[in-house]
Structure formats: structure tokens, C-alpha cells
Write a protein that holds these residues in place. Structure first.
Motif, PDB file in Angstrom:
ATOM      1  N   PRO A   7      44.406  35.555  40.541  1.00  0.00           N
ATOM      2  CA  PRO A   7      43.408  36.059  41.482  1.00  0.00           C
ATOM      3  C   PRO A   7      42.298  35.042  41.759  1.00  0.00           C
ATOM      4  N   THR A  10      43.672  32.596  44.228  1.00  0.00           N
ATOM      5  CA  THR A  10      43.824  33.271  45.512  1.00  0.00           C
ATOM      6  C   THR A  10      42.477  33.435  46.198  1.00  0.00           C
ATOM      7  N   LEU A  11      41.447  33.781  45.409  1.00  0.00           N
ATOM      8  CA  LEU A  11      40.112  33.933  45.976  1.00  0.00           C
ATOM      9  C   LEU A  11      39.593  32.609  46.513  1.00  0.00           C
ATOM     10  N   PHE A  67      32.150  36.263  40.681  1.00  0.00           N
ATOM     11  CA  PHE A  67      33.481  36.478  40.119  1.00  0.00           C
ATOM     12  C   PHE A  67      33.555  35.996  38.669  1.00  0.00           C
ATOM     13  N   SER A  71      33.884  38.389  35.522  1.00  0.00           N
ATOM     14  CA  SER A  71      35.110  38.206  34.746  1.00  0.00           C
ATOM     15  C   SER A  71      34.796  38.048  33.262  1.00  0.00           C
ATOM     16  N   THR A 100      35.650  43.315  42.530  1.00  0.00           N
ATOM     17  CA  THR A 100      37.004  43.882  42.623  1.00  0.00           C
ATOM     18  C   THR A 100      38.050  42.825  42.274  1.00  0.00           C
ATOM     19  N   TRP A 101      37.787  41.585  42.649  1.00  0.00           N
ATOM     20  CA  TRP A 101      38.682  40.490  42.280  1.00  0.00           C
ATOM     21  C   TRP A 101      38.649  40.267  40.766  1.00  0.00           C
ATOM     22  N   SER A 104      40.636  42.956  39.015  1.00  0.00           N
ATOM     23  CA  SER A 104      42.059  42.683  39.205  1.00  0.00           C
ATOM     24  C   SER A 104      42.538  41.544  38.314  1.00  0.00           C
ATOM     25  N   ALA A 105      41.665  40.564  38.064  1.00  0.00           N
ATOM     26  CA  ALA A 105      42.021  39.441  37.194  1.00  0.00           C
ATOM     27  C   ALA A 105      42.037  39.851  35.726  1.00  0.00           C
ATOM     28  N   ALA A 130      39.987  40.305  51.136  1.00  0.00           N
ATOM     29  CA  ALA A 130      40.865  41.064  50.249  1.00  0.00           C
ATOM     30  C   ALA A 130      42.293  41.144  50.765  1.00  0.00           C
ATOM     31  N   HIS A 133      44.988  39.391  48.809  1.00  0.00           N
ATOM     32  CA  HIS A 133      45.358  39.810  47.451  1.00  0.00           C
ATOM     33  C   HIS A 133      46.098  41.149  47.521  1.00  0.00           C
ATOM     34  N   LEU A 136      44.487  44.399  46.348  1.00  0.00           N
ATOM     35  CA  LEU A 136      43.250  44.852  46.989  1.00  0.00           C
ATOM     36  C   LEU A 136      43.429  45.223  48.453  1.00  0.00           C
TER      37      LEU A 136
END
Length: 330
Positions: A7, A10-11, A67, A71, A100-101, A104-105, A130, A133, A136
Motif C-alpha cells: 500500500p 501504491t500510495l 501515512f 502506520s 485508510t491507507w 489497509s497496510a 483511493a 488501491h 479502498l
């Protein structure tokens, strides 16, 4: 076979190119104004992110840092709640959705996700990002006033990241109380400044008063042993610097360290760290000095030397914000 893309990667890819077509001076000016709000100098009852240029500047400049900080907080929470996975997630004041990322991670799989923010341009861009991903793509993005009167549907996890500093004292209390009523677990992240820490402590106290147990970073749910005005509890997360970071701040380093304060709490039983490393370890010849917050509501320093064998090697490898001792070193 190619390894799955994380993630975080990807972000970063989704954020790349957001600044195309936005004049550099306009982006830099938006960032400078946003930094003032991020540091909590201007509580307001209006959205901080006003238009597309604000939101693009915010996403490119702040989203990676949010993020990484979130995290780190979620990872500490997950360590304290092994086996628990949120079945649903609501992000209060989520803006473009960095939290939200991070969720998900931290926990694999798809879950119902709701992002609430009062800035429609932020929600629009968050929805756009989003789409990159799979977990999301079905998230719901709702425009909502963040403050008194906030009503939340029942959810497993609520995150509140870098938003309390934008609110008045009354609205901060209302948001935390609403999260406590709706959620099984709440994670609050604020800037790692004295003011940010003070807001986290306020939230921590309200969550404990609502029946929550602190999972991280504290080893206990009693009063924080730090004397207000003398110090503050905060941690650090490393963030890759974007071109906008370099443009606004100058310098040549490929990274910078994001300082943040946080609290993670739950209604269900949790297993907080035995102690938490609250300062960067000091490595000296033959010894490591660890500043720790302990389960007895104290702050103290442990000196780990070579004669401690494996514990010494673990101390050399530990880091600011880590639990201590490591589970396999007990």
C-alpha cells in the motif's frame, strides 16, 4: 512471479504527478499555510483545505507523513491486540484518506471504510487517489462537520489523525466522545509538539473515562507520568521527501523524520508493552542507555551492557518508540 505491491508503494505512485499543472509558487504558498494549521496555531470552525490547489498541496506534502505516523501507531496497537482485525473502519476528519491507507497496510483484506471530512475537495481527491488501491475502491466519502453534533455509526475502528488541532476545545471533546461511543478501538495521532501531545492526553483521558484501555504507546492506563510543561511524549517516523518537500524546505536529504504523538485504546482486553522506549537509544562503548516509560507509571533509564548478552544485542537494535524488552527477549 512479481511480488505484490505494498500500500505504501501504491500510495506513492498514486501521488506522483499530482502537482502537474499547479504553479510551484502557488503550491508552496498553500503548503506554508497548511503547515501553520498542522502545528495547531489556528483552531477554526471552517475547513482548512479550501480548494483543489490546497488539497493537491496537502496530499503531496502531508499525506506520506500522515501515512507513516499513523502506520507506526497502528503497528503498536496491532502488537498489543494480536489476533484482532477491524471489520470496519471510520476515519474522522480524514481529508484525502491517509489513515485508510495505513489501516489497509496494517491489516490485510477488505472492510467497509467511511471517511468523514468537511472539505469536499479533500474527499474528492481522496476518492480519486483511493481508486488505485483495490481495498479502498468501495470506501464511502461523506462531507460532514467535524465537531459538536457529530454522529457516527457503530464501527470496529475509528481513526482521528491530525485533525484535533483544527478544532475548538469543545469540538475536540465532542469528536473524541463520539468516537468512544461508536467504536471498539480508537487511534488518535497529532503532531509531535507540546500542543499536539496535550491534545492527545486530553483524548486519552476521555477515552479512559469512557471505559477504554490504553494499548499503546503507554504500558498502562493510569495517569501519564510526564509533568505538563516540562516534557512531552512523542515519537518519530521516517518519511521519503517528495519534490515538494525539497522545494519548500530546501536541503538535499532524501528523507525527513515526522514527529508525532498518539494514543491507541480499545474496549476489549489488550496487552500493552512491558515498557516503551520514549527517547532515541544512546549507544555508547559497551552499553546502551534506554529511556523508558514503565508499567509502574514511571519514567526511568535502563543501562544495558555487554554482560547482559542477548539483551544487549537487542538493545543495540531497538529504536525510539519500540516496546521493551522485545517479546522474545523476556
Amino acid at each position: 512471479m512479481n511480488a505484490p505491491v505494498s500500500p505504501a508503494d501504491t500510495l506513492r505512485a498514486a501521488l506522483a504527478g499530482l502537482l502537474d499543472g499547479l504553479p510551484p509558487r502557488q503550491a508552496a504558498a498553500a503548503v506554508e499555510r497548511l503547515i501553520a494549521n498542522y502545528r495547531g496555531r489556528t483552531p477554526t470552525d471552517a475547513p482548512v483545505l479550501r480548494d483543489r490547489s490546497d488539497v493537491v498541496a496537502y496530499a503531496a506534502y502531508r499525506m506520506p507523513a500522515t501515512f507513516e505516523a499513523m502506520s507506526a501507531a497502528l503497528a503498536a496497537f496491532a502488537d498489543a491486540a494480536p489476533g484482532w482485525t477491524p471489520g470496519s473502519h471510520t476515519d474522522i476528519g480524514g481529508g484525502t484518506g491517509a489513515a485508510t491507507w495505513a489501516v489497509s497496510a496494517t491489516w490485510d483484506g477488505e472492510r467497509p471504510v467511511t471517511v468523514l471530512d468537511w472539505a469536499e475537495p479533500a474527499l474528492a481527491l481522496g476518492r480519486e487517489i483511493a481508486a488505485a488501491h483495490p481495498a479502498l475502491r468501495t470506501a464511502a466519502w461523506h462531507c460532514s462537520r467535524i465537531g459538536s453534533g457529530l454522529s457516527l455509526k457503530s464501527t470496529d475502528l475509528v481513526t482521528v489523525s491530525y485533525v484535533l488541532g483544527e478544532l475548538t476545545e469543545g469540538d475536540r471533546a465532542a469528536v473524541v466522545d463520539a468516537a468512544a461511543v461508536a467504536a471498539q478501538a480508537v487511534v488518535v495521532v497529532e503532531p509531535g509538539t507540546p500542543d499536539g501531545y496535550a491534545r492527545v492526553i486530553e483524548a486519552r483521558d476521555r477515552l479512559i473515562g469512557a471505559g477504554f484501555r490504553v494499548a499503546a504507546p503507554c504500558p498502562h492506563s493510569a495517569a501519564c507520568p510526564i509533568v505538563p510543561g516540562e516534557d512531552w511524549c512523542h515519537f518519530s517516523a521516517r518519511v521519503s521527501r517528495s519534490s515538494l518537500h525539497r522545494q519548500v524546505k530546501g536541503g538535499s536529504l532524501a528523507y525527513e523524520d515526522e514527529k508525532f504523538s498518539y494514543v491507541a485504546a480499545a474496549r476489549f482486553p489488550v496487552h500493552p508493552a512491558a515498557s516503551r522506549v520514549v527517547r532515541r537509544p544512546q549507544i555508547r562503548k559497551g552499553q546502551v542507555l534506554l529511556d523508558l516509560c514503565g508499567p509502574d507509571e514511571s519514567l526511568h533509564r535502563d543501562t544495558v551492557t555487554k554482560r547482559h548478552g542477548p539483551l544487549y544485542r537487542a538493545a543495540r537494535d531497538t529504536h525510539w518508540g519500540a516496546p521493551w524488552p522485545l517479546p522474545h527477549e523476556d
